[in-house]
Design an enzyme around this catalytic site. Structure first.
Site, PDB file in Angstrom:
ATOM      1  N   CYS A  53     -10.498  12.719  24.455  1.00  0.00           N
ATOM      2  CA  CYS A  53     -11.036  13.331  23.527  1.00  0.00           C
ATOM      3  C   CYS A  53     -12.435  13.771  24.438  1.00  0.00           C
ATOM      4  CB  CYS A  53     -11.322  12.545  22.351  1.00  0.00           C
ATOM      5  SG  CYS A  53     -12.652  12.919  21.218  1.00  0.00           S
TER       6      CYS A  53
ATOM      7  N   VAL B 277       3.840   0.947  -5.426  1.00  0.00           N
ATOM      8  CA  VAL B 277       4.219  -0.006  -6.599  1.00  0.00           C
ATOM      9  C   VAL B 277       4.256   0.935  -7.833  1.00  0.00           C
ATOM     10  CG1 VAL B 277       3.595  -1.685  -7.928  1.00  0.00           C
ATOM     11  CG2 VAL B 277       3.193  -1.926  -5.606  1.00  0.00           C
TER      12      VAL B 277
ATOM     13  N   SER C 246     -20.039   6.728   1.876  1.00  0.00           N
ATOM     14  CA  SER C 246     -21.165   6.837   2.835  1.00  0.00           C
ATOM     15  C   SER C 246     -21.455   5.806   3.606  1.00  0.00           C
ATOM     16  CB  SER C 246     -22.665   6.807   1.943  1.00  0.00           C
ATOM     17  OG  SER C 246     -22.431   7.796   0.888  1.00  0.00           O
TER      18      SER C 246
ATOM     19  N   GLU D 158       1.032  -1.231   0.061  1.00  0.00           N
ATOM     20  CA  GLU D 158       0.207  -0.074   0.101  1.00  0.00           C
ATOM     21  C   GLU D 158       0.899   1.225  -0.118  1.00  0.00           C
ATOM     22  OE1 GLU D 158      -3.250   0.873  -0.090  1.00  0.00           O
ATOM     23  OE2 GLU D 158      -2.258   2.959   0.190  1.00  0.00           O
TER      24      GLU D 158
ATOM     25  N   HIS E 206     -25.616  -1.570   1.098  1.00  0.00           N
ATOM     26  CA  HIS E 206     -26.865  -1.549   0.009  1.00  0.00           C
ATOM     27  C   HIS E 206     -27.371  -2.875   0.166  1.00  0.00           C
ATOM     28  CE1 HIS E 206     -26.059   2.530  -1.091  1.00  0.00           C
ATOM     29  NE2 HIS E 206     -24.864   2.292  -1.561  1.00  0.00           N
TER      30      HIS E 206
ATOM     31  N   CYS F 229      -8.103  17.397  22.024  1.00  0.00           N
ATOM     32  CA  CYS F 229      -7.306  16.172  22.142  1.00  0.00           C
ATOM     33  C   CYS F 229      -5.978  16.226  21.341  1.00  0.00           C
ATOM     34  CB  CYS F 229      -8.238  14.975  21.872  1.00  0.00           C
ATOM     35  SG  CYS F 229      -8.930  14.845  20.118  1.00  0.00           S
TER      36      CYS F 229
ATOM     37  N   ILE G 206     -14.170  -0.641  -9.220  1.00  0.00           N
ATOM     38  CA  ILE G 206     -15.162  -0.994  -7.876  1.00  0.00           C
ATOM     39  C   ILE G 206     -15.546   0.092  -7.376  1.00  0.00           C
ATOM     40  CG2 ILE G 206     -15.073  -2.620  -5.964  1.00  0.00           C
ATOM     41  CD1 ILE G 206     -14.399  -4.122  -8.358  1.00  0.00           C
TER      42      ILE G 206
ATOM     43  N   THR H  66     -10.433   5.744  -1.068  1.00  0.00           N
ATOM     44  CA  THR H  66     -11.972   5.597  -1.061  1.00  0.00           C
ATOM     45  C   THR H  66     -12.595   4.759  -0.012  1.00  0.00           C
ATOM     46  OG1 THR H  66     -11.423   5.387  -3.614  1.00  0.00           O
ATOM     47  CG2 THR H  66     -13.776   5.227  -2.748  1.00  0.00           C
TER      48      THR H  66
HETATM   49  C1  LIG Z   1     -18.828   9.100  -2.751  1.00  0.00           C
HETATM   50  C2  LIG Z   1     -18.514   7.721  -2.769  1.00  0.00           C
HETATM   51  C3  LIG Z   1     -19.669   7.064  -1.837  1.00  0.00           C
HETATM   52  C4  LIG Z   1     -19.755   5.621  -1.677  1.00  0.00           C
HETATM   53  N1  LIG Z   1     -20.703   5.131  -0.993  1.00  0.00           N
HETATM   54  C5  LIG Z   1     -20.645   3.611  -0.964  1.00  0.00           C
HETATM   55  C6  LIG Z   1     -21.640   3.265   0.190  1.00  0.00           C
HETATM   56  O1  LIG Z   1     -22.547   3.781   0.571  1.00  0.00           O
HETATM   57  N2  LIG Z   1     -21.861   1.902   0.177  1.00  0.00           N
HETATM   58  C7  LIG Z   1     -20.697   1.126  -0.691  1.00  0.00           C
HETATM   59  O2  LIG Z   1     -21.114  -0.150  -0.813  1.00  0.00           O
HETATM   60  N3  LIG Z   1     -19.966   1.545  -1.662  1.00  0.00           N
HETATM   61  C8  LIG Z   1     -19.857   2.803  -1.707  1.00  0.00           C
HETATM   62  N4  LIG Z   1     -18.743   3.583  -2.428  1.00  0.00           N
HETATM   63  C9  LIG Z   1     -17.933   2.698  -2.931  1.00  0.00           C
HETATM   64  C10 LIG Z   1     -16.719   2.082  -2.202  1.00  0.00           C
HETATM   65  O3  LIG Z   1     -16.328   3.122  -1.271  1.00  0.00           O
HETATM   66  C11 LIG Z   1     -15.519   1.473  -3.014  1.00  0.00           C
HETATM   67  O4  LIG Z   1     -16.277   0.700  -3.874  1.00  0.00           O
HETATM   68  C12 LIG Z   1     -14.760   0.839  -2.302  1.00  0.00           C
HETATM   69  O5  LIG Z   1     -14.212   1.758  -1.085  1.00  0.00           O
HETATM   70  C13 LIG Z   1     -13.288   0.550  -3.054  1.00  0.00           C
HETATM   71  O6  LIG Z   1     -12.444   0.008  -2.306  1.00  0.00           O
HETATM   72  P1  LIG Z   1     -11.077  -0.285  -2.939  1.00  0.00           P
HETATM   73  O7  LIG Z   1     -10.160  -0.958  -1.906  1.00  0.00           O
HETATM   74  O8  LIG Z   1     -11.344  -0.658  -4.426  1.00  0.00           O
HETATM   75  O9  LIG Z   1     -10.578   1.098  -3.257  1.00  0.00           O
HETATM   76  P2  LIG Z   1      -9.538   1.997  -2.330  1.00  0.00           P
HETATM   77  O10 LIG Z   1     -10.093   2.276  -0.985  1.00  0.00           O
HETATM   78  O11 LIG Z   1      -9.342   3.161  -3.063  1.00  0.00           O
HETATM   79  O12 LIG Z   1      -8.102   1.198  -2.077  1.00  0.00           O
HETATM   80  C14 LIG Z   1      -7.147   1.128  -3.049  1.00  0.00           C
HETATM   81  C15 LIG Z   1      -5.904   1.376  -2.541  1.00  0.00           C
HETATM   82  O13 LIG Z   1      -4.913   1.353  -3.369  1.00  0.00           O
HETATM   83  C16 LIG Z   1      -3.773   2.168  -3.170  1.00  0.00           C
HETATM   84  N5  LIG Z   1      -2.885   2.303  -4.192  1.00  0.00           N
HETATM   85  C17 LIG Z   1      -3.280   2.329  -5.618  1.00  0.00           C
HETATM   86  N6  LIG Z   1      -2.284   2.584  -6.421  1.00  0.00           N
HETATM   87  C18 LIG Z   1      -1.080   2.016  -5.494  1.00  0.00           C
HETATM   88  C19 LIG Z   1       0.174   1.611  -6.039  1.00  0.00           C
HETATM   89  N7  LIG Z   1       0.572   1.736  -7.183  1.00  0.00           N
HETATM   90  N8  LIG Z   1       0.950   0.951  -4.846  1.00  0.00           N
HETATM   91  C20 LIG Z   1       0.319   0.686  -3.892  1.00  0.00           C
HETATM   92  N9  LIG Z   1      -0.790   1.203  -3.350  1.00  0.00           N
HETATM   93  C21 LIG Z   1      -1.698   1.661  -4.307  1.00  0.00           C
HETATM   94  C22 LIG Z   1      -4.489   3.118  -2.790  1.00  0.00           C
HETATM   95  O14 LIG Z   1      -3.728   4.232  -2.064  1.00  0.00           O
HETATM   96  C23 LIG Z   1      -5.610   2.785  -2.106  1.00  0.00           C
HETATM   97  O15 LIG Z   1      -5.317   2.667  -0.572  1.00  0.00           O
HETATM   98  C24 LIG Z   1     -18.782   4.954  -2.326  1.00  0.00           C
HETATM   99  C25 LIG Z   1     -17.759   5.546  -3.061  1.00  0.00           C
HETATM  100  C26 LIG Z   1     -17.537   6.940  -3.283  1.00  0.00           C
HETATM  101  C27 LIG Z   1     -16.579   7.506  -4.020  1.00  0.00           C
END
Ligand SMILES: Cc1cc2nc3c(=O)[nH]c(=O)nc-3n(C[C@H](O)[C@H](O)[C@H](O)COP(=O)(O)OP(=O)(O)OC[C@H]3O[C@@H](n4cnc5c(N)ncnc54)[C@H](O)[C@@H]3O)c2cc1C
Lengths: 417, 500
Positions: B423, B186, B61, B47, B65, B465, B358, B56
C-alpha cells in the site's frame, strides 16, 4: 545495521513512460550512472494495463498499444545498460536529494546527483468527490477496473454506469461493452466531455453508449452490492436541478472524475506545488523549487497523450544529467509566465529567456476560432498561435524561440479572438 | 473468502453447549468475551457480520473520554472513568496504539465560564484526575493557534483506533478459547428450563446457560426475541469526513467548544486519529434504519464548511472519505440528549445479561463494562480463573511505516516480506498484509484486511493496493474472483472471470 548507503548520478523515481524517457535521455546526455526505481514488478507503469491502441502517433507515427509503446523505451533502457530497481518503493526523499527506498533486498539510502520525479498520478476517488449514499461493493475508479480486467482477468460487473468522462472512463466503457457488459451511459457534470474527442467517437459513439452532459450521479444505492445510482441534471453552477433525478439500475459504477499528480514524496522533499496543475512549480529545465530535483510526466501535470509525456521527460532527463555532472549554469533571474484569460494553466511557470522553450497549456473551456497569444509585461505580443478548435481535454504545446524572449521580463498567455 | 479461525456453521451436528453466549461482536461484546476468557468457561460470540467490529465500533471518533460530561452517580460516569483508567494497561497487553493527548474544552465568552467550572466540578465528582482551567497562554502551549477565553484541560482524554482495539480484544478472546461464529445472525432466542437456545438465520443452534445481549443498535430487537419490550433504540446518525494525514500535525490535542444546552452530540469538531488523520464530525441526525450508514450531501457540505473554518489550510483534495456511525439512543428525538446505559442481569429472565443503549462513551467504558458484566455472570455461573490465560498478543504495536529507517532495515533483513510495500499511501508491507490474511479470526472480506493492515485507508482509497491485494489473494492463497466480498455477505466485489 541500518539501510545500505549508495551514491548515484541521476535517480529517476518511477518507471512509467516519463521515467523511462527521462532515464534514456539522462544517459544520452552524459550521466553514466542513471538508475530507475520502480515499485511495480515491471517497467512501463500505467501503460501495462492500457492494452488499447493509439499510443505513439506523434512520436513514432504509428498506433501502438500501451505495452508496445513502453517496450520501445524499455529496449533502449536495456541497450544503454541503465540500472533498474524493480519492486522497490521510495519511502522518502529529502531536500538534499537523499532517497530512502525499500525492497525485498533491504532498505537503502541513495545520495543522488540529481533526481527526476516521475511518479505519475492517481485517480480521484468516491470519497474525494463527496459521493453520497451507502458504500456498496461495485464502485471502482476506472483505472482500478482496467487493471483488474486487463491484467488479472477479473470481471468487475455486468451492468455499468460511468461517472465522469475522463479518457480512462471512456476507454473502460468500451472495454466493458466489448466484454459483454451492458454500459448504461456516461454521466458528465460539465457541459462538455473531459476526454479526448477521438475517444468520444471511438469508445462511445461507435458502441452506441450514450453520453449525458451536465448530468451527474447524486446517490449510490445498495446495502451489499450496488443496486443502482440516482442521476440528475445540473445547472451552470453544477447545482442539481430538483425534479430531474432518475434511478438507473446497475451493479457497477466506474469513476473517471479526475487525476491527481502524486506529489506526496515531492512535498516531503520541500518541492513547491502549483495549485493550478497539482504538480511542481518548474522552470524551463523542468527543475523544481528544490535544487537538482526535476519533474516530468503526469506527476508534473496530467497529460492526455503519452507522446507529450515522453517529450517532456526527454528534457527533464537531459537537464538532470547536466545538473548531476555539474554542467548546469545557475540562473540568477527568471521570467515568470502566468495564465491569462481563457487559459487554465501554463507550464513551465518561469523561464530563463536564454533558451528556446516549450510552453504547455490547457484552455479553460471549449472554444472555436481563437488564438493563443503570449504577451510581455508591456502587452507586446511574443507569440500567437491560431486554433480552429480549443478544448480543455487537449493539452497544447507551443514552441517559443529564445530570440522572441529578448526584453521580456514577464509573460502572460491568454486566449484572444 | 476462506481461511477462517472462526467457527463455520455446522448444521446437522449436535447443538454445541456453552456457559456463556454473547450476541454481538462489537467492542462491548468482545471486551466481555475477552474478560470472561480468563475463566474456565465455554464461551461463544455470535456475530451477524463477516468480521468483528463492523458496526458502531468501527464507526466512531475513537476518543477515550475523560468522564467530565456525565452526571455523577450514572453508569456512564462511573464506567467511563474506570474504563479510561483500564485502557492503558489493556492496550499494552493487546499491542494497540493509544495516545493520551488530552482535551481542551474551550469557553469562547464569559457566559460560558460557569459551564466550564460546572464541568470541572462534575468531572472531579466523577473522579476524573488532573483537571485544570487554563489561561490562553497555557492553552496556546498545548494547541498553537487555539482561540478562547479559558479552557478546561482534561489530561486523561486519549485517542485509540476503535476497530484495531475491537479486533485485538476478539483475537485475544479467541486465543484464550472463545468460539467465534461470524456471519451468523441471531433470529430467535428461547429459554427452556435453565438454558437458552439461540438460533441463527442460517440454522446454527447454540445452547447456553448465560446469554449476553451486546447487539448495539439492534439490542432492542434481541430483547424482543425474549419478550422484553422495555426498550426502544432510536438510531441517531453521525457523519464524518476523513482528512488526509498531511494535515494531522495541525492538531496536538483535542479541542471542543463548551457544550450548549439542548444539543445531543458534542458539536462538530476535529478529532485526530492515532494514525494521523483528522476526522471532521460527527453530525447528529435521527434516522429510520439502525444500520443506515449512508452519508448525505447536505451533512457532508456542512462538515466541509465547519472543517474549513476550523482548519483554514483544508482543501478539497484533503478530504479522502466520508463515513457514518449510528448511536444506539434510548432518548427519542422529542426528548433528545442522553439516557444512561442499561446493564442488567434480568430477574424476569434469569441468565439474561442485557446491555442496551451503549452509546458514547461506550468505547471508553468497554473494559469497565466487561468487568461489570463479569460480576453479573459470576452470580449465574461459577468463575474459576484459568492458569493458562494469556493476556498478551504476540505482535508489534503499530505499523512498519512508524518505525525508524534503522528499525525498518533490521526487520527487512529478518523477513523480506517487510521490504515489499503493498500500500503506497500508508506504506503497508506485504508482511503486514500476509499477517492480516492469516489472522486467527480469518478473512472473509477485504474490509477485514483494511481494518487490520490499514491497506486501502490512505488518500487513494485502494486505487493502488486493491489490485495488488487481489493478486496476493489469488496467487498465494488460491482465492477465486467470486470469493471476494467488500464487507458483508452479498457484497461481491467481482462477478467472475473476463475469459475462462
Ligand atoms: C458517531 C459516534 C461517535 C462515537 N464516538 C465515541 C467516542 O469518541 N468515544 C467513545 O467512547 N464512544 C464513542 N461512541 C460510542 C461507541 O462507538 C459505542 O458505544 C460502541 O461502539 C458500542 O459498541 P457495541 O459493541 O455496543 O455496538 P456495536 O459495535 O454496534 O456491536 C454490536 C454488534 O452486534 C451485532 N449484532 C446485532 N444484532 C445481531 C444479531 N441479531 N445477531 C448477531 N449479531 C448481531 C452487530 O452486527 C454488531 O457487530 C460513538 C458512537 C457513535 C455512533
Amino acid at each position: 545495521m541500518g539501510p545500505k548507503e549508495l551514491k548515484k548520478g541521476v535517480v529517476v523515481v518511477g518507471g512509467g513512460p516519463a521515467g523511462l524517457a527521462a532515464a534514456v535521455s539522462a544517459k544520452a546526455s552524459g550521466c553514466d550512472d542513471v538508475v530507475i526505481i520502480e515499485r511495480g514488478r515491471m517497467l512501463g507503469g500505467i501503460l501495462n494495463q492500457c492494452i488499447h491502441d493509439g499510443f505513439g502517433l506523434h512520436r513514432f507515427k504509428e498506433a501502438l498499444s500501451g505495452p508496445e509503446y513502453a517496450q520501445r523505451f524499455i529496449d533502449q533502457v536495456q541497450d544503454l545498460g541503465i540500472e533498474t530497481l524493480l519492486n522497490t518503493m521510495v519511502l522518502s526523499i529529502n531536500d538534499s536529494r537523499e532517497i530512502l527506498a525499500s525492497s525485498r533486498e533491504g532498505l537503502f539510502r541513495i545520495r543522488a546527483g540529481a533526481v527526476v520525479l516521475a511518479m505519475g498520478c492517481r485517480e480521484r476517488t468516491a470519497g474525494a468527490i463527496f459521493l453520497p449514499g451507502t458504500r456498496p461493493a461495485g464502485v471502482y475508479t476506472a483505472g482500478v477496473a482496467q487493471n483488474l480486467i486487463n491484467l488479472q482477468n477479473i470481471m468487475v460487473g455486468e451492468e455499468a454506469v460511468i461517472m465522469g468522462s475522463g479518457d480512462i472512463g471512456l476507454i473502460m466503457a468500451r472495454r466493458l461493452a466489448l466484454e459483454g457488459a451492458s454500459v448504461k451511459g456516461v454521466y458528465e457534470i460539465l457541459p462538455y466531455p473531459s476526454g479526448l474527442p477521438r475517444n468520444i467517437q471511438q469508445c462511445l459513439k461507435d458502441f452506441g453508449i450514450p453520453l449525458h452532459l451536465s448530468t451527474t450521479v447524486v446517490e449510490l444505492h445498495g446495502r451489499a452490492r450496488l443496486k443502482g445510482v440516482t442521476v440528475a441534471r445540473v445547472d451552470e453552477a453544477r447545482r442539481v436541478i430538483q425534479g430531474t433525478e432518475s434511478f438507473i439500475p446497475c451493479d457497477t459504477l466506474l469513476l473517471s472524475v479526475g487525476l491527481i499528480p502524486e506529489n506526496e514524496l515531492s512535498r516531503e522533499a520541500g518541492v513547491a506545488i502549483e495549485p493550478l496543475t497539482g504538480g511542481a512549480l518548474v522552470d524551463d529545465t523542468l527543475m523544481t523549487s528544490v535544487e537538482g530535483v526535476f519533474s516530468c510526466g503526469n506527476v508534473l501535470h496530467v497529460h492526455d497523450l503519452v507522446d507529450h509525456v515522453s517529450e517532456e521527460a526527454d528534457m527533464a532527463g537531459h537537464f538532470a544529467a547536466r545538473f548531476a555532472v555539474g554542467e548546469m549554469k545557475p540562473r540568477d533571474s527568471y521570467i515568470p509566465i502566468a495564465p491569462g484569460r481563457g487559459v487554465r494553466y501554463v507550464l513551465p511557470q518561469k523561464i530563463s529567456g536564454e533558451m528556446d522553450v516549450v510552453i504547455s497549456l490547457r484552455v479553460a473551456e471549449p472554444m472555436e476560432q481563437k488564438a493563443i497569444v503570449g504577451r510581455d509585461q508591456n502587452g507586446r505580443g511574443i507569440f500567437r498561435k491560431k486554433q480552429v478548435k480549443l478544448h480543455p481535454a487537449v493539452m497544447m504545446r507551443i514552441k517559443v524561440k529564445k530570440e522572441k524572449l529578448q526584453g521580456v521580463s514577464s509573460m502572460e498567455v491568454g486566449v484572444e479572438g | 473468502m476462506g481461511n477462517s479461525g472462526a467457527k463455520e456453521t455446522t448444521s446437522g451436528s449436535s447443538t454445541p453447549q456453552y456457559d456463556v453466549v454473547i450476541i454481538g461482536a462489537g467492542v462491548v461484546g468482545n471486551a466481555i468475551a475477552r474478560e470472561l476468557s480468563r475463566y474456565a468457561l465455554r464461551i461463544a460470540v455470535v456475530e451477524k457480520e463477516l468480521d468483528v467490529g463492523m458496526g458502531t465500533s468501527a464507526r466512531n471518533s475513537g476518543v477515550l473520554h475523560s468522564g467530565i460530561h456525565y452526571k455523577p452517580g450514572s453508569l456512564r460516569a462511573k464506567l467511563n472513568v474506570e474504563g479510561n483508567s483500564l485502557m492503558e494497561g489493556l492496550c499494552r497487553e493487546l499491542k494497540v496504539k493509544i495516545q493520551y493527548i488530552g482535551k481542551l474544552t474551550v469557553a469562547a465568552e464569559d457566559e460560558e465560564m460557569p459551564t466550564l467550572h460546572a464541568l470541572k466540578e462534575q468531572g472531579e465528582a466523577n473522579g476524573v484526575p488532573g483537571l485544570e482551567i487554563l489561561d490562553p497562554e497555557d492553552m496556546e502551549k498545548l494547541q498553537p493557534g487555539v482561540r478562547g477565553l479559558k479552557a478546561l484541560f482534561s489530561p486523561t482524554t486519549g485517542i485509540i483506533c476503535p476497530y484495531t482495539f475491537t479486533i485485538a480484544l476478539a483475537e485475544s478472546a479467541l486465543l484464550n478459547g472463545v468460539d467465534y461464529f461470524l456471519g451468523e445472525e441471531v433470529r430467535e432466542v428461547k429459554r427452556n428450563g435453565q438454558k437458552f437456545t439461540v438460533r441463527t438465520r442460517k440454522g446454527l443452534g447454540l445452547v447456553s446457560k448465560v446469554l449476553v445481549n451486546a447487539a448495539g443498535v439492534l439490542s432492542d430487537k434481541v430483547c424482543r426475541m425474549l419478550g422484553i419490550n422495555d426498550y426502544t433504540i432510536y438510531p441517531c446518525r453521525g457523519e464524518y469526513l476523513v482528512l488526509d494525514k498531511r494535515l494531522g500535525h495541525h492538531l496536538s490535542t483535542l479541542v471542543y467548544p463548551a457544550p450548549h444546552k439542548g444539543k445531543a452530540g458534542l458539536g462538530i469538531h476535529l478529532t485526530k486519529t492515532v494514525d494521523g488523520n483528522i476526522l471532521v464530525g460527527p453530525s447528529n441526525e435521527y434516522v429510520d434504519g439502525p444500520e443506515d450508514w449512508a452519508t448525505t450531501s447536505y451533512i457532508m457540505g456542512k462538515l466541509r464548511e465547519e472543517g474549513e473554518k476550523l482548519l483554514p489550510s483544508l482543501t478539497t483534495s484533503d478530504i479522502i472519505r466520508s463515513f457514518s456511525g449510528i448511536r444506539a439512543k434510548q432518548a427519542p428525538p422529542e426528548e433528545g440528549g442522553f439516557r444512561d446505559f442499561v446493564i442488567e442481569s434480568r430477574t424476569d429472565v434469569p441468565g439474561f445479561v442485557n446491555l442496551v443503549g451503549i452509546e458514547s462513551p461506550g468505547l471508553t467504558s468497554s473494559p469497565a463494562i466487561a468487568r461489570m458484566v463479569r460480576d453479573m455472570v459470576s452470580a449465574l455461573v461459577p468463575l474459576r480463573e484459568k492458569p493458562e490465560f494469556k493476556p498478551e498478543l504476540d505482535r508489534m504495536t503499530g505499523y512498519f511505516h512508524e518505525l525508524s529507517a534503522e528499525e525498518q532495515a533490521d526487520l527487512v533483513a529478518k523477513d523480506r516480506d517487510y521490504g515489499e510495500i503493498v500500500c503506497r499511501c500508508e506504506q503497508i508491507t506485504r508482511k503486514e498484509v500476509l499477517e492480516a490474511i492469516e489472522n486467527p479470526l480469518g478473512v472473509k472480506s477485504v474490509t477485514a484486511l483494511k481494518f487490520r493492515a490499514r491497506v486501502m485507508m490512505g488518500r487513494c482509497q485502494g486505487g493502488f493496493c486493491l489490485p495488488k491485494i487481489v493478486r496476493i489473494l489469488q496467487e498465494d492463497f488460491g482465492y477465486r474472483p467470486e470469493d471476494f466480498f467488500l464487507y458483508r455477505e452479498g457484497s461481491h466485489l467481482f462477478t467472475g472471470r473476463v475469459r475462462s
